[in-house]
Design a protein around this motif. Sequence first.
Motif, PDB file in Angstrom:
ATOM      1  N   TRP A  16       0.852  -1.204   0.000  1.00 19.75           N
ATOM      2  CA  TRP A  16       0.000   0.000   0.000  1.00 19.75           C
ATOM      3  C   TRP A  16       0.882   1.247   0.000  1.00 19.75           C
ATOM      4  CZ3 TRP A  16      -5.291   1.323   0.306  1.00 19.75           C
ATOM      5  CH2 TRP A  16      -5.572   2.600   0.804  1.00 19.75           C
ATOM      6  N   ARG A  17       1.817   1.288   0.946  1.00 17.09           N
ATOM      7  CA  ARG A  17       2.640   2.486   1.077  1.00 17.09           C
ATOM      8  C   ARG A  17       3.545   2.678  -0.131  1.00 17.09           C
ATOM      9  NH1 ARG A  17       3.755   3.538   7.501  1.00 17.09           N
ATOM     10  NH2 ARG A  17       1.558   3.718   7.940  1.00 17.09           N
ATOM     11  N   GLN A  18       4.096   1.567  -0.651  1.00 16.50           N
ATOM     12  CA  GLN A  18       4.991   1.719  -1.803  1.00 16.50           C
ATOM     13  C   GLN A  18       4.244   2.220  -3.029  1.00 16.50           C
ATOM     14  OE1 GLN A  18       7.182  -1.932  -1.979  1.00 16.50           O
ATOM     15  NE2 GLN A  18       8.963  -0.984  -1.018  1.00 16.50           N
ATOM     16  N   THR A  19       3.024   1.727  -3.206  1.00 21.24           N
ATOM     17  CA  THR A  19       2.242   2.192  -4.353  1.00 21.24           C
ATOM     18  C   THR A  19       2.015   3.699  -4.274  1.00 21.24           C
ATOM     19  OG1 THR A  19       1.101   0.096  -4.230  1.00 21.24           O
ATOM     20  CG2 THR A  19       0.132   1.766  -5.664  1.00 21.24           C
ATOM     21  N   TRP A  20       1.601   4.173  -3.095  1.00 17.09           N
ATOM     22  CA  TRP A  20       1.331   5.613  -2.950  1.00 17.09           C
ATOM     23  C   TRP A  20       2.607   6.436  -3.019  1.00 17.09           C
ATOM     24  CZ3 TRP A  20      -3.112   6.675  -4.455  1.00 17.09           C
ATOM     25  CH2 TRP A  20      -4.239   5.935  -4.089  1.00 17.09           C
ATOM     26  N   ASP A  21       3.712   5.886  -2.480  1.00 16.69           N
ATOM     27  CA  ASP A  21       4.994   6.593  -2.586  1.00 16.69           C
ATOM     28  C   ASP A  21       5.343   6.816  -4.050  1.00 16.69           C
ATOM     29  OD1 ASP A  21       5.558   6.892   0.076  1.00 16.69           O
ATOM     30  OD2 ASP A  21       6.625   4.990   0.269  1.00 16.69           O
ATOM     31  N   PHE A  22       5.152   5.761  -4.814  1.00 19.54           N
ATOM     32  CA  PHE A  22       5.459   5.829  -6.239  1.00 19.54           C
ATOM     33  C   PHE A  22       4.558   6.867  -6.907  1.00 19.54           C
ATOM     34  CE2 PHE A  22       5.240   4.130 -10.599  1.00 19.54           C
ATOM     35  CZ  PHE A  22       6.598   4.118 -10.874  1.00 19.54           C
ATOM     36  N   ALA A  23       3.256   6.802  -6.625  1.00 17.62           N
ATOM     37  CA  ALA A  23       2.309   7.746  -7.224  1.00 17.62           C
ATOM     38  C   ALA A  23       2.667   9.188  -6.851  1.00 17.62           C
ATOM     39  CB  ALA A  23       0.888   7.432  -6.751  1.00 17.62           C
ATOM     40  N   PHE A  24       3.010   9.385  -5.582  1.00 17.97           N
ATOM     41  CA  PHE A  24       3.359  10.718  -5.101  1.00 17.97           C
ATOM     42  C   PHE A  24       4.565  11.275  -5.858  1.00 17.97           C
ATOM     43  CE2 PHE A  24       5.939  12.947  -1.649  1.00 17.97           C
ATOM     44  CZ  PHE A  24       5.312  14.161  -1.802  1.00 17.97           C
ATOM     45  N   SER A  25       5.585  10.434  -6.007  1.00 12.76           N
ATOM     46  CA  SER A  25       6.818  10.902  -6.613  1.00 12.76           C
ATOM     47  C   SER A  25       6.652  11.148  -8.113  1.00 12.76           C
ATOM     48  CB  SER A  25       7.933   9.880  -6.361  1.00 12.76           C
ATOM     49  OG  SER A  25       9.173  10.493  -6.527  1.00 12.76           O
ATOM     50  N   ILE A  26       6.051  10.174  -8.808  1.00  9.19           N
ATOM     51  CA  ILE A  26       5.868  10.325 -10.252  1.00  9.19           C
ATOM     52  C   ILE A  26       4.979  11.535 -10.551  1.00  9.19           C
ATOM     53  CG2 ILE A  26       4.877   9.241 -12.310  1.00  9.19           C
ATOM     54  CD1 ILE A  26       7.512   8.023 -11.370  1.00  9.19           C
ATOM     55  N   ALA A  27       3.903  11.681  -9.774  1.00 11.40           N
ATOM     56  CA  ALA A  27       2.997  12.807 -10.000  1.00 11.40           C
ATOM     57  C   ALA A  27       3.733  14.132  -9.791  1.00 11.40           C
ATOM     58  CB  ALA A  27       1.793  12.711  -9.075  1.00 11.40           C
ATOM     59  N   SER A  28       4.557  14.198  -8.733  1.00 14.79           N
ATOM     60  CA  SER A  28       5.297  15.440  -8.478  1.00 14.79           C
ATOM     61  C   SER A  28       6.215  15.777  -9.648  1.00 14.79           C
ATOM     62  CB  SER A  28       6.135  15.314  -7.210  1.00 14.79           C
ATOM     63  OG  SER A  28       5.332  14.986  -6.110  1.00 14.79           O
ATOM     64  N   ILE A  29       6.912  14.756 -10.146  1.00 13.59           N
ATOM     65  CA  ILE A  29       7.850  14.995 -11.252  1.00 13.59           C
ATOM     66  C   ILE A  29       7.087  15.437 -12.504  1.00 13.59           C
ATOM     67  CG2 ILE A  29       9.492  13.870 -12.811  1.00 13.59           C
ATOM     68  CD1 ILE A  29      10.301  12.085 -10.410  1.00 13.59           C
ATOM     69  N   LEU A  30       5.983  14.733 -12.803  1.00 12.78           N
ATOM     70  CA  LEU A  30       5.228  15.056 -14.010  1.00 12.78           C
ATOM     71  C   LEU A  30       4.588  16.446 -13.945  1.00 12.78           C
ATOM     72  CD1 LEU A  30       3.355  11.933 -15.387  1.00 12.78           C
ATOM     73  CD2 LEU A  30       4.737  13.587 -16.646  1.00 12.78           C
ATOM     74  N   ILE A  31       4.111  16.822 -12.759  1.00 15.17           N
ATOM     75  CA  ILE A  31       3.510  18.154 -12.631  1.00 15.17           C
ATOM     76  C   ILE A  31       4.565  19.215 -12.945  1.00 15.17           C
ATOM     77  CG2 ILE A  31       2.548  19.827 -10.995  1.00 15.17           C
ATOM     78  CD1 ILE A  31       1.263  17.350  -9.561  1.00 15.17           C
ATOM     79  N   ALA A  32       5.752  19.064 -12.339  1.00 13.11           N
ATOM     80  CA  ALA A  32       6.828  20.024 -12.596  1.00 13.11           C
ATOM     81  C   ALA A  32       7.166  20.045 -14.090  1.00 13.11           C
ATOM     82  CB  ALA A  32       8.070  19.649 -11.781  1.00 13.11           C
ATOM     83  N   PHE A  33       7.244  18.870 -14.674  1.00 11.68           N
ATOM     84  CA  PHE A  33       7.591  18.764 -16.087  1.00 11.68           C
ATOM     85  C   PHE A  33       6.550  19.473 -16.959  1.00 11.68           C
ATOM     86  CE2 PHE A  33       7.422  16.333 -20.124  1.00 11.68           C
ATOM     87  CZ  PHE A  33       8.698  16.638 -20.586  1.00 11.68           C
ATOM     88  N   LEU A  34       5.281  19.193 -16.709  1.00  8.67           N
ATOM     89  CA  LEU A  34       4.217  19.779 -17.535  1.00  8.67           C
ATOM     90  C   LEU A  34       4.183  21.303 -17.411  1.00  8.67           C
ATOM     91  CD1 LEU A  34       1.365  17.181 -16.935  1.00  8.67           C
ATOM     92  CD2 LEU A  34       2.496  17.671 -19.105  1.00  8.67           C
ATOM     93  N   MET A  35       4.435  21.804 -16.201  1.00  7.81           N
ATOM     94  CA  MET A  35       4.488  23.260 -16.024  1.00  7.81           C
ATOM     95  C   MET A  35       5.612  23.842 -16.881  1.00  7.81           C
ATOM     96  SD  MET A  35       2.640  24.237 -13.090  1.00  7.81           S
ATOM     97  CE  MET A  35       1.516  23.257 -12.160  1.00  7.81           C
TER      98      MET A  35
END
Lengths: 342, 452
Positions: free
Chosen positions: A114-133
């Motif tokens: 559970w925690r690893q899945t959300w950790d992954f989602a948190f990190s990838i989402a953060s990177i992608l948001i920065a990238f898209l901006m």
Amino acid sequence: MEFTLDLNTVWFILIGTLLAGYAILDGFDLGIGALHLLVHTDDERRIMLNSIGPVWDGNEVWLVTGGGALFAAFPEVYATVFSGFYNAMILLLFMLIFRAVAIEFRSKRPMKWWRQTWDFAFSIASILIAFLMGVALGNIITGIPIGPDKEYTGTFLQLINPYSVLVGITTIALFMMHGSIYGVLKTEGELQNKLKGWVNNTIIFFVICYVTTTMTTLIYYPNMANHFKEFPALFIIALLNMLAIANIPREIYHGREFFAFLSSAASIALLLTLFAIGIFPNIVLSNPNPEYSLTIYNAASSEKTLTIMLIIAAIGFPFVLAYTISIYWIFRGKVKLTNMSY
Amino acid sequence: MDLEILSRLQFAITIAFHYIYPPLSIGLGVIMVVMEGMYLKTKDKFYENMTKFWVKVFALTFAIGVATGIVMEFEFGTNWATYSRFVGDVFGSALAAEGIFAFFLESGFLAVLVFGWDKVGPKMHFFSTLMVALGSMFSAIWIVVANSWMQTPAGFHIVGEGINARAEITDFWAMVFNPSSVDRLLHTLSGCWLAGSFLVISIAAFYLIRNKHIRFAKSSIKIALVVALIASFFQLFTGHQSAVGVSKNQPAKLAAMEAVFNTQTNAPLYLFGWVNEKDQEVKFGIAIPSLLSYLIGFSTDTEVKGLNDFPEDERPPVNIVFQAYHIMVAIGFLLILISVVGVFYWWRGTLFSKKWLLWIFVFSVLLPQIANQVGWITAEVGRQPWIVYGIMKTSEGLSKAVQEGQVWLSLILFTIIYLALFVLFLYLLNEKIKHGPEDVDSIPSELGHPKA
């Protein structure tokens, strides 16, 4: 060209301020997200997460309010860009949802998967948001195809070009640097030492990206430098920006993390100022037909609305600053995990 | 399906899902203020723990509310770009005001509310709770103002022609206090208070049935029942006001709500029925003669304008609006009944031994949620085919740069993600309910208020 500080220009500056506020504040928590997977133990990850715990939500409000202010002040930009960048916008929205949910839900259950899945989602989402901006900013510099009816006439894939990807990566690097400095401020012991090491690495990463982007911009999009040629005094901003960046490792070396963070915040603000001066008075450059560009005049709301909005901003902004400062003051100091933590 | 239907469907799904959460936050906000206020007054740790439990539930609803709310702020631009160009001057300022006056207040003090128990004193903490509750209501104010302007536009004029036509503001306060905003705001807010109070009633009743956390549950039910009783009667009043407003400002919507096809006096009020739109008749219906005319004008001679008096392309769908409206009204009365019965047995002192009533309480949480959704459907579908009533048609507001395929894809993805989010929400809510409130004695003292 003549420069007058009219209502439209004031709103150009105010929207820029909101976006700069967003980049500085959400920038560090996106950066923490981008670095999140590099720490491994559960406690360390929780400390990373809780370093932004009480504030990430408020930081995102800068984006939401920026969106609302853009809608009110420059509705044509809001409409053209958001509908033109449809796929990218939807992807951005999904990432914002994933990220919020990941932060909120990660520590609610103890299971490792559970925690690893959300950790992954948190990190990838953060990177992608920065990238898209970054990609969005890049496209504003290159210009996008706009028709006489102010509608975007290009395709989604056109938005992903080498230059915009470069700006996207630069944004990730910038936020990683900013986030690691924030992390140093909020942590102690072993984790802090680890983060200190990353500050140096991310500064190098950022400086490489920054220099490459600047050179590419000057070579391929020299129009970004026009105002600097007209008003050489503006070059001071570019100089200050470099000094602010150079100051970061110095402050870290002397153990003054807070000043390092301020320096990093200043460099973000100055970078955005350089960008804003470069595009002014356009907000969205039309390429190949520059006459269809959306400017602070042809994309703006009426003078009456801009005036009303200015009054609203003048009433609201002192409060916003007061809450923001109090919240950061209340939650100053190193992160301690309690039973209310994420 | 064409672009219009797809875009409308996407907006409907994203707003309907979003609209589960803010009403819960707004309603819980009021209840948390009451509970923490009682803690300040009595200094009884019990009330602090009670507040803490509901704060955790609140934080969960708030998080999903924020995550799905960002979508709403951007979706006008992505899917309704032509609408955005047309109304930005007027509509945009309400959204911006929401951001600056409500969101910053809410999210700033939310940090103290959730994470600040051991960082600030009890008074400051109470103040933060109050600010979060106020902030969530400010947000409702501005968003309902914006939506009401779409229902009953005021304080603007149209500048330019053809594709260059724009609505521009002429009078900000006339825009804010447009003919329907106050009625609709109060009606929406009482719907939110009902949503929050029945969530509390439902969870607490469940504990009583399971014989767990007895003092916590009894106390929570009492506080929430008071809020529910006041809100449910207030809802009847504001609902009546709103309907009278609709009869004046949006007669086509009123005609659809009660399936009035021909203009008439002595118009009946249906209790239920099924509208056959082709034959223009209500089947299986039971109606009270003349009551509709009486309710909107306090005289049976009040004329109600029928749908046939409107051009065919300016009539809303009838049966959907009729059903949605009647379900909402029925639930409204049911909630009054449940609240009154609850308070009655509380007064008799036998409330907590009435198992059947506790079971009704457990399931009552669904009622305000359904009513809020169908109420919203009545308001929005009843406005069709207009996006801005009488000014701009929904079909004219779409994004020109967006293709059907793009919306198909985003619509499918939104649906999947929101369904997953909903399952996750129920799962975590269930976990919180199973975990329950902390027992006063089992909480380590350093987690309380060291500064108290």
